[in-house]
Design a protein around this motif. Sequence first.
Motif, PDB file in Angstrom:
ATOM      1  N   ASP A 140      45.306  42.509  42.634  1.00 53.91           N
ATOM      2  CA  ASP A 140      44.284  43.055  41.735  1.00 53.91           C
ATOM      3  C   ASP A 140      44.153  44.549  42.022  1.00 53.91           C
TER       4      ASP A 140
ATOM      5  N   HIS B 129      40.205  42.770  47.924  1.00 53.19           N
ATOM      6  CA  HIS B 129      40.678  43.391  46.680  1.00 53.19           C
ATOM      7  C   HIS B 129      39.942  44.721  46.553  1.00 53.19           C
TER       8      HIS B 129
ATOM      9  N   MET C  37      37.219  41.806  33.900  1.00 51.94           N
ATOM     10  CA  MET C  37      38.640  42.022  34.193  1.00 51.94           C
ATOM     11  C   MET C  37      39.265  42.955  33.151  1.00 51.94           C
TER      12      MET C  37
ATOM     13  N   GLU D  17      49.556  44.571  35.761  1.00 54.17           N
ATOM     14  CA  GLU D  17      48.668  44.154  36.848  1.00 54.17           C
ATOM     15  C   GLU D  17      49.334  43.108  37.764  1.00 54.17           C
TER      16      GLU D  17
ATOM     17  N   SER E  21      39.201  46.351  43.096  1.00 49.86           N
ATOM     18  CA  SER E  21      38.571  45.497  42.092  1.00 49.86           C
ATOM     19  C   SER E  21      37.105  45.270  42.399  1.00 49.86           C
TER      20      SER E  21
END
Length: 450
Positions: free
Chosen positions: A157, A108, A121, A208, A111
């Motif tokens: 993500d 990811h 988050m 998202e 992220s």
Amino acid sequence: MQLTIHKTVSNHQIFRMMIQQYKAASILFFVLFATSLLTAQTNENETYIKAGKLFDSENSRILSEMVIKVQANKIVETGKNISIPDGATVIDLSDYTVLPGLIDGHTHLMSLETLTDNHPMAGKLLFEGEALRVLRGAKRAKSWLDNGFTTIRDLGDSGPFLDVALKRAINEGTTVGPRMFVSGPIISSEGGQVAGLLKSKRDVIDSEYTLVRNVDDAINAVREHVTYGADIIKICANNTPNNTSLTIEEMRAIVKMAHRYNKKVTAHATNDLAIWEAVTAGVDAIEHAYQVSDTTLNLMAQKGVAMIPTDISKPLFHKYLELVDFEGDKNQAQQGYQARMQDRLQRAIKAKVTILTGSDNYINFEMPQGEAAKNILKAYEEEGMKPLQILQSSTFLSAKFMDMEDQIGIIKKGAFADIIAVEGNLEEDFSASIFNIKFVMKNGEIYVNN
Ligand SMILES: [Zn+2]
């Protein structure tokens, strides 16, 4: 008047002849120039790599004293008795073990969660913004390459197809990173994986994730993803930490559409029911599989569904406990975790489920993210996998899952020149050696040469 006309015509003809002659000359010149360039390039672009030891990923064995001939971005020859012409470019890796570039099948890049944040988050989704997010992702991408991963599968993500943008930037040379294969947003049921969000703020989830409410949505989600550049379809069979999930019918529709467009489907699935449903629906791989029964593992093996165990190594687990100010017995907590993960990994191997490599690293462990990701190999070793088994999982098997075993994760004629080297004895002291990166080449270009 006539004369003028005649003159005009003849001038015209002369010009035309001149132009034709000029064209012919320039074509000839161009051909000569291109030929000379090609001849020059053939020599300049040839590199000979001397490998003291070489990991044969297809057969999972170590060969010794091999030579790899690289031309531009491809491997054109490998063998023991390749003669190296005088004056050729030689990279001497005689003291090291040479391997195909590693593949991390679960990343990811867009992220990174800091554990001390109350809502990491939400912070990422509300305050970071797309531009900053991609720039940070680009820096992280390089850290994977620095650690020997020349290919990654980035599984969501990553906002609205920001992974596609980063992949393009890397492929065109705007920024440096591994080969990226990307999923775009994760296809999930209501709520995605953001726990505790207010319903009035659900548009955050919409940007998202690709949310699916029924079978028609599921079909269209795949079409949308294929249109906007996804290489693989990532779904949340269940939405951990949220307690919702896709139905078997929705997943079946996703798989049917994805396979129609030649895309693999991989499912985040953390408990036995979610895994069983995803496998029954026909997905190609299961991410995590933390709790899984032998019955489901046997079904996976029977249907050829791979498992990507995204486990945490001992050092990272301790670091995690430290970062969250864990007050209990750290060793006991780590051992308990490892015992559970190890048990299911060994049961999967016993059931003959194909194990692929995926780090799922999105936590800020206060080190380059690619280095933290590398710990996945250590985790597999701690859970009893043998070094060559781990390496085959991270190279040949991961490439085979993508139907690319002739192009990546392998050192053989015709494959991309994605080649790394490590120091130390991989079979005797795996974790020390695999972290000791000496050389990284991707697509024929050298990125690390220590
Ligand atoms: Zn993940």
